[in-house]
Design an enzyme around this catalytic site. Structure first.
Site, mmCIF file in Angstrom:
data_model
loop_
_atom_site.group_PDB
_atom_site.id
_atom_site.type_symbol
_atom_site.label_atom_id
_atom_site.label_comp_id
_atom_site.label_asym_id
_atom_site.label_seq_id
_atom_site.Cartn_x
_atom_site.Cartn_y
_atom_site.Cartn_z
ATOM 1 N N ARG A 15 7.502 -12.191 22.332
ATOM 2 C CA ARG A 15 6.152 -12.566 22.722
ATOM 3 C C ARG A 15 5.161 -11.486 22.318
ATOM 4 N NH1 ARG A 15 5.594 -14.983 28.566
ATOM 5 N NH2 ARG A 15 6.378 -12.957 29.243
ATOM 6 N N SER A 257 3.054 -3.857 31.982
ATOM 7 C CA SER A 257 4.420 -4.013 31.491
ATOM 8 C C SER A 257 4.779 -5.450 31.161
ATOM 9 C CB SER A 257 5.374 -3.438 32.552
ATOM 10 O OG SER A 257 6.467 -4.289 32.759
ATOM 11 N N LYS A 258 5.387 -5.619 30.009
ATOM 12 C CA LYS A 258 5.807 -6.936 29.547
ATOM 13 C C LYS A 258 6.749 -7.581 30.562
ATOM 14 C CE LYS A 258 6.192 -8.102 24.633
ATOM 15 N NZ LYS A 258 6.743 -7.779 23.338
ATOM 16 N N ARG A 259 7.560 -6.739 31.203
ATOM 17 C CA ARG A 259 8.559 -7.255 32.128
ATOM 18 C C ARG A 259 7.960 -7.641 33.476
ATOM 19 N NH1 ARG A 259 11.828 -3.822 34.175
ATOM 20 N NH2 ARG A 259 10.923 -2.139 32.938
#
Ligand code: GLU
Ligand code: ZN
Length: 385
Positions: A15, A257-259
């Site tokens: 992504r 954060s991507k997470r």
């Protein structure tokens, strides 16, 4: 002065992070404001991290946000290929790596895993590996015998242990590092692919890149890049390393954060129905404090006309502010025609909200609602997304 050429160089690893979009936007503006070229280059040398479909996400994002590239894998501008794995097949990286070996600026390394493991040390609780130049001292005959025997190898950059390197960053100013702290980084990996660190130098030279805007995670590698430019007789581009977007968390600040944070993904804004123009304006807002006033005074102008200044950006990461973004969304939507609001809402609702898309079927009625106090001097600002 040479034509301004910038490049957006994402790695197709999944992504798109809003930080990637931010780099793309700034690079687009730097090029467009100067009448230059904005390139798209796919950096897929890390085959292990390659994710199927990720390149399509990159194309879609650029298209949807209106950051139209002048050159890229789908638009040949004469500096291709625009995909690093394809560039590799032309042999250019190996050619330059061998040139460096000839000059003594790089060398073949045949060390195996065990030997490299043994070089690891712990500094401040972190494991680091500084290569000890063991293979730099192999004789020409030894190297040739190893190559002839098909021994796996990498090619490493030969960094001097003494002295310092000083370089300029558009945001950080002058930075000086001790060469002794720099590792002999790998230029060509054992699978024959170049590392990012090597490929970006060769490509930025061959593609005539004039400005590089990227995340500050690469700042510490710049001395290595600049040595390569110097050793190969290339002119280096201007560098601007930008700090990550931050977020308030439990009284402290941390990177978006991507997470953990849904708003880190560019797709989130689309899912929420936040206009791409609002996202772009927001990203300009956090970069140049002069943007907000400029926008107020030039409400109809395209952002390409804004004189975006790299050196006005702050080196401490901007705090992500959803309220501000939605506020900008209200202004952006208030300037649309009722028809435009209708079309966009319908398109969004058809994908994400059945109830709303049913309601919107009565177009005439919907247009009347969207048209309330729209088009006058002070339009209503009650729709944020
Ligand atoms: N492929 C690198 C990344 O995605 C690009 C860094 C650069 O722009 O040089 O982080
Ligand atoms: Zn070695």
């Amino acid at each position: 002065m040479s034509k301004v050429r910038t490049r957006f160089a994402p790695s197709p690893t999944g992504r798109m992070h809003v930080g990637n979009l931010r780099s793309a936007l700034y690079e687009f503006l730097i090029a467009k404001h100067a009448g230059g070229d904005f390139m798209l280059r796919i950096e897929d040398t890390d085959q292990e991290r390659f994710v199927e479909g990720a390149v399509d996400i990159i194309y879609h994002t650029l298209e949807e946000t209106g950051l139209v590239h002048d050159e890229g894998p789908d638009k040949d501008g004469g500096y291709g290929p625009y995909v690093q794995s394809e560039r590799m097949k032309t042999g250019i990286y190996m050619k330059y790596a061998k040139e460096l070996v000839e000059k003594g600026e790089a060398y073949y390394c045949f060390c195996d895993k065990e030997r490299l493991e043994s070089l690891k040390t712990e500094v401040d609780g972190k494991e680091i590996m500084m290569y000890d130049k063991h293979c730099l001292h192999l004789s020409k005959e030894e190297v040739e015998a190893n190559l002839a025997a098909g021994k796996p190898f990498v090619i490493r950059q030969n960094i001097p242990n003494e002295g310092t390197t000083t370089f300029h960053d558009e945001l950080y100013g002058d930075i000086t590092v001790d060469n002794a702290e720099l590792d002999d980084m790998i230029l060509i990996k054992s699978d024959g692919y170049p590392t990012y660190n090597f490929a970006n130098v060769i490509d930025d030279h061959l593609m005539h890149t004039t400005h590089v805007i990227r995340s500050d995670e690469w700042l510490s590698s710049v001395p290595l890049h600049l040595q390569l430019f110097h050793e190969l007789g290339f002119k280096a581009p201007k560098y601007a390393h930008i700090s990550p977007i931050m977020k308030n968390d439990n009284g402290g600040k941390r990177k978006l954060s991507k997470r953990k944070d849904p708003e880190a993904a560019v797709s989130y804004y689309k899912e929420q129905g936040i206009p791409t123009d609002a996202v772009k304006e927001y990203l300009l807002n956090i970069a140049n404090s002069t943007f907000e006033n400029w926008r107020r005074a030039n409400s109809d102008k395209k952002i390409e006309e804004f004189d975006f200044q790299l050196n006005k950006m702050s080196v401490s990461g901007a705090l992500f502010d959803m309220i501000k973004l939605l506020d900008i969304g209200k202004t952006v939507i208030s300037k649309m025609t009722a028809e435009d609001v209708y079309e966009k809402s319908l398109k969004w609702a058809e994908e994400y909200d059945n109830e709303l898309s049913d309601l919107l079927k009565d177009k005439e009625y919907a247009l009347k609602i969207f048209g309330i106090e729209r088009g006058n001097k002070k339009p209503r600002k009650d729709i944020a997304k």
